[in-house]
Enzyme design. Sequence first.
Site, PDB file in Angstrom:
ATOM      1  CE1 TYR A   5      -1.186   3.801  -0.187  1.00 46.28           C
ATOM      2  CE2 TYR A   5      -3.620   3.193   0.810  1.00 46.28           C
ATOM      3  CZ  TYR A   5      -2.285   3.561  -0.227  1.00 46.28           C
ATOM      4  OH  TYR A   5      -2.634   2.875  -1.899  1.00 46.28           O
ATOM      5  CG  HIS A  53       0.244  11.069   0.129  1.00 40.24           C
ATOM      6  ND1 HIS A  53       0.658  12.766   0.091  1.00 40.24           N
ATOM      7  CD2 HIS A  53      -0.641  10.884  -1.239  1.00 40.24           C
ATOM      8  CE1 HIS A  53       0.198  12.675  -1.290  1.00 40.24           C
ATOM      9  NE2 HIS A  53      -1.068  11.536  -1.682  1.00 40.24           N
TER      10      HIS A  53
END
Length: 180
Positions: free
Chosen positions: A15, A20
Amino acid sequence: MAKLIVAIGNPRHGYANTRHNAGFLLADRLVEELQGPPFKPLSKCHALMTLVESSSGPLVFIKPTTFVNLSGKAVVLAKKYFNVALSHILVLADDVNRSFGKLRLCFNGGSGGHNGLKSITASLGSNEYWQLRFGVGRPLEEGVELSNFVLGKFSEEENLQLGSIFVEASTLFTEWCSKF
């Protein structure tokens, strides 16, 4: 009194550098500017943490090791552990409702649909904390799911703009620090 800076993001390496995780990226940049030590595990708070001494007092930065949607658990534990007033909490979060690169510093804000902010507000039982929102925009292409978009990496063009956005964010962060 200490200030608690909470960076929202997902903890796994896959990620890294996604929209995000804009909160994690911003926290890393601020700690680097302040010449703070590296983040280290603080398992009792389910977070990575670093403490930076500043002219406005101690700054505790945390990156929850929970996924975004469960960020509130780490925030409540860190608030208690470091004895931080609710009004001395700043959450660094991505914001799909703002155009890419647009920043907003606000107190007592809503979640804007952000599940991490919903979790934090529910866990604290209040939204009377500060937020520094980092606009990541919405997908320009039709048919792209919002969840896939926020979990996607920044485009080359966006990456080129991050430096100037971080400068502006640093100015807002300094403004926030001077309020207390």
